[in-house]
Enzyme design. Structure first.
Site, PDB file in Angstrom:
ATOM      1  N   GLY A  10       0.755  -1.303   0.005  1.00  0.00           N
ATOM      2  CA  GLY A  10       0.095   0.071  -0.019  1.00  0.00           C
ATOM      3  C   GLY A  10       0.867   1.186  -0.044  1.00  0.00           C
ATOM      4  O   GLY A  10       2.001   1.134   0.221  1.00  0.00           O
ATOM      5  N   ASP A  35      -3.045 -11.110   6.139  1.00  0.00           N
ATOM      6  CA  ASP A  35      -4.392 -11.071   5.643  1.00  0.00           C
ATOM      7  C   ASP A  35      -5.445 -10.656   6.663  1.00  0.00           C
ATOM      8  O   ASP A  35      -5.904 -11.445   7.543  1.00  0.00           O
ATOM      9  CB  ASP A  35      -5.034 -12.239   4.855  1.00  0.00           C
ATOM     10  CG  ASP A  35      -6.267 -12.042   4.081  1.00  0.00           C
ATOM     11  OD1 ASP A  35      -6.608 -10.738   4.390  1.00  0.00           O
ATOM     12  OD2 ASP A  35      -6.834 -12.944   3.449  1.00  0.00           O
ATOM     13  N   LEU A  36      -5.634  -9.372   6.878  1.00  0.00           N
ATOM     14  CA  LEU A  36      -6.618  -8.736   7.791  1.00  0.00           C
ATOM     15  C   LEU A  36      -7.919  -9.131   7.674  1.00  0.00           C
ATOM     16  O   LEU A  36      -8.883  -9.015   8.664  1.00  0.00           O
ATOM     17  CB  LEU A  36      -6.527  -7.305   8.079  1.00  0.00           C
ATOM     18  CG  LEU A  36      -5.442  -6.721   8.906  1.00  0.00           C
ATOM     19  CD1 LEU A  36      -4.069  -7.031   8.484  1.00  0.00           C
ATOM     20  CD2 LEU A  36      -5.435  -5.265   9.216  1.00  0.00           C
ATOM     21  N   ALA A  59      -5.314  -1.868   5.676  1.00  0.00           N
ATOM     22  CA  ALA A  59      -6.765  -1.577   5.745  1.00  0.00           C
ATOM     23  C   ALA A  59      -7.613  -1.674   4.681  1.00  0.00           C
ATOM     24  O   ALA A  59      -7.101  -1.661   3.562  1.00  0.00           O
ATOM     25  CB  ALA A  59      -6.774   0.243   6.234  1.00  0.00           C
ATOM     26  N   THR A 100      -8.305   7.651  10.889  1.00  0.00           N
ATOM     27  CA  THR A 100      -8.666   8.599   9.984  1.00  0.00           C
ATOM     28  C   THR A 100      -9.703  10.010  10.520  1.00  0.00           C
ATOM     29  O   THR A 100     -10.190   9.729  11.598  1.00  0.00           O
ATOM     30  CB  THR A 100      -9.588   7.924   8.655  1.00  0.00           C
ATOM     31  OG1 THR A 100     -10.226   8.792   7.816  1.00  0.00           O
ATOM     32  CG2 THR A 100     -10.737   7.257   9.505  1.00  0.00           C
ATOM     33  N   ASP A 101      -9.552  10.930   9.552  1.00  0.00           N
ATOM     34  CA  ASP A 101     -10.538  12.095  10.071  1.00  0.00           C
ATOM     35  C   ASP A 101     -11.797  11.631   9.859  1.00  0.00           C
ATOM     36  O   ASP A 101     -12.729  12.304  10.416  1.00  0.00           O
ATOM     37  CB  ASP A 101     -10.160  13.354   9.160  1.00  0.00           C
ATOM     38  CG  ASP A 101     -10.285  12.878   7.752  1.00  0.00           C
ATOM     39  OD1 ASP A 101     -11.189  13.476   7.122  1.00  0.00           O
ATOM     40  OD2 ASP A 101      -9.552  12.198   7.214  1.00  0.00           O
ATOM     41  N   TYR A 124     -17.078   3.319   6.034  1.00  0.00           N
ATOM     42  CA  TYR A 124     -15.630   3.595   6.247  1.00  0.00           C
ATOM     43  C   TYR A 124     -15.195   4.133   7.712  1.00  0.00           C
ATOM     44  O   TYR A 124     -14.412   3.478   8.394  1.00  0.00           O
ATOM     45  CB  TYR A 124     -14.723   4.235   5.187  1.00  0.00           C
ATOM     46  CG  TYR A 124     -13.353   4.302   5.261  1.00  0.00           C
ATOM     47  CD1 TYR A 124     -12.275   3.182   5.199  1.00  0.00           C
ATOM     48  CD2 TYR A 124     -12.813   5.718   5.471  1.00  0.00           C
ATOM     49  CE1 TYR A 124     -10.996   3.711   5.415  1.00  0.00           C
ATOM     50  CE2 TYR A 124     -11.696   5.860   5.850  1.00  0.00           C
ATOM     51  CZ  TYR A 124     -10.486   4.841   5.792  1.00  0.00           C
ATOM     52  OH  TYR A 124      -9.376   5.149   5.987  1.00  0.00           O
ATOM     53  N   TRP A 149      -6.352  12.909   4.044  1.00  0.00           N
ATOM     54  CA  TRP A 149      -6.228  12.765   2.624  1.00  0.00           C
ATOM     55  C   TRP A 149      -5.054  12.210   2.233  1.00  0.00           C
ATOM     56  O   TRP A 149      -4.062  13.135   1.865  1.00  0.00           O
ATOM     57  CB  TRP A 149      -6.385  14.366   2.571  1.00  0.00           C
ATOM     58  CG  TRP A 149      -7.572  15.065   2.645  1.00  0.00           C
ATOM     59  CD1 TRP A 149      -8.632  14.619   3.417  1.00  0.00           C
ATOM     60  CD2 TRP A 149      -8.183  16.149   2.286  1.00  0.00           C
ATOM     61  NE1 TRP A 149      -9.772  15.220   3.276  1.00  0.00           N
ATOM     62  CE2 TRP A 149      -9.501  16.481   2.621  1.00  0.00           C
ATOM     63  CE3 TRP A 149      -7.457  17.340   1.626  1.00  0.00           C
ATOM     64  CZ2 TRP A 149     -10.106  17.710   2.139  1.00  0.00           C
ATOM     65  CZ3 TRP A 149      -8.282  18.574   1.188  1.00  0.00           C
ATOM     66  CH2 TRP A 149      -9.762  18.692   1.549  1.00  0.00           C
TER      67      TRP A 149
END
Length: 297
Positions: A10, A35-36, A59, A100-101, A124, A149
Site C-alpha cells: 500500500g 491477511d486482515l 486497511a 482517519t479524520d 468506512y 487525505w
C-alpha cells in the site's frame, strides 16, 4: 529491533519499508502473508515473527465501496485490530496503527482535537472507529495515529488521478467546500519512524504511555486548492504534458458520492507536537517531495 509491517504494497506500507530500515530488521508483509480479512490468522503470525513492534498499514480503504461492503470493511478495519492488539500485548510488542479524520462528521468550525465527539458519516469511518476502540479495549502498549487525505507516488489516489486528468482534459471541476490537510505517505512514514524510535526509548525507561494522536501535514486547503497546486507543479516541472487550463471550484452537491464526506477534515496536531517534538512539513512542501518521487520512478 524487529518491526513487523502489514500492508507492504500500500501507499504507506511501501514508504515504511524505507523509513523504518535504519531502526532495525523490517519484516514487511502483504495480504498473502498478513491477511486482515482473516483475523484468526494474525495471532499465529505475530507469534512466529515475534516482533518488538508492529506497524499496521493495512486497511480497507475503498470509502465508497464500503457503503455496500460494510461487513467486509469491519472485519479488516475493526475485528482484525482487536486480534493484532491481543497478539501484540501477549508478545510484548508495541502496536502502531493509523486511523482517519472520517471518524468525525466535519461540522466543527475548528480543527478537531483527539477528545472531540466522534460521529462518522460513512461506513468506512464507522469501521475505522471500531478499530480504534478495539485497540484501546485490549490495552497493552499502542499508539493510534489519525491522519487525513493520504496520497503518494504509488497506488490509486488524488495526486495520481489529477495528474492523469490534467494530461487529458482542458477543464476540471473539483470540490471546493471540503477542507483538510493533504498528507503524503512519505511524510506519514518518516514521522512514524521517529515516533517508533522515541516510543521504544520510552518503553526502555518505563515512561511510555499509550495514546491516540492526530498526525497530518501542516496547513490546510480544499480539494480544489490541492488540485490547483498539483497541476501548477506539473506544469512548472515540464515532466508531463498538462492540457488543463482551468480548474473550476464546485460544491459537494455537484459531485455526489455513495459515501458522505466531512466538510471539515482538519485535525489539530498539538498533542502530537507536544509529545514527539517533530517538525511536520507543510502540505505544499510534502507535495513537492511526493512529485519528485513520482517523476524519479
Amino acid at each position: 529491533m524487529k518491526v513487523l509491517v502489514t500492508g507492504r504494497n500500500g501507499q504507506v506500507g511501501w514508504e515504511l519499508r524505507r523509513s523504518l530500515a535504519p531502526l532495525g530488521e523490517v519484516i514487511a508483509l502483504g495480504r498473502d502473508e498478513a491477511d486482515l480479512a482473516r483475523p484468526e490468522t494474525l495471532g499465529r503470525l505475530v507469534a512466529d515473527v515475534r516482533p518488538d513492534a508492529i506497524v499496521n498499514a493495512a486497511a480497507y480503504t475503498a470509502v465508497d465501496q464500503a457503503e455496500t461492503e460494510e461487513d467486509a470493511a469491519r472485519i479488516i478495519n475493526g475485528d482484525a485490530l482487536g486480534e493484532l492488539a491481543r497478539a501484540a500485548r501477549k508478545h510484548g510488542a508495541l502496536l502502531i496503527h493509523y486511523s482517519t479524520d472520517y471518524v468525525f462528521d466535519g461540522s466543527s468550525e475548528r480543527p478537531y482535537i483527539e477528545s472531540d465527539v466522534v460521529a462518522p458519516l460513512n461506513a468506512y469511518g464507522r469501521t475505522k472507529l471500531e478499530g480504534e476502540r478495539a485497540i484501546e479495549a485490549v490495552g497493552g502498549e499502542w499508539l493510534t495515529l489519525r491522519t487525513t487525505w493520504v496520497y503518494g507516488a504509488r497506488g490509486r489516489n488524488f495526486l495520481r488521478t489529477m495528474l492523469r486528468l490534467a494530461a487529458e482534459r482542458e477543464q476540471l471541476r473539483v470540490v471546493a467546500d471540503q477542507t483538510g490537510a493533504p498528507t503524503s505517505a512519505r511524510l506519514i512514514a518518516d514521522l512514524t519512524a521517529h515516533v517508533l524510535a522515541q516510543a521504544q526509548r520510552e518503553r526502555g525507561t518505563g515512561s511510555f504511555e499509550s495514546g491516540l494522536f492526530h498526525m497530518t501535514a501542516a496547513g490546510g486547503t480544499t480539494w480544489h486548492g490541492f488540485a490547483r497546486a498539483i497541476i501548477e507543479a506539473a506544469r512548472a516541472s515540464q515532466q508531463q504534458p498538462v492540457k488543463t487550463t482551468a480548474v473550476e471550484p464546485i460544491g459537494s452537491d455537484a459531485y455526489p458520492t455513495p459515501a458522505r464526506r466531512p466538510r471539515n477534515s482538519l485535525l489539530d496536531n498539538g498533542k502530537f507536537d507536544g509529545r514527539f517534538k517533530l517538525h511536520r512539513l507543510d502540505w505544499r512542501d510534502a507535495l513537492e517531495l511526493a512529485l519528485d518521487d513520482l517523476w524519479a520512478r
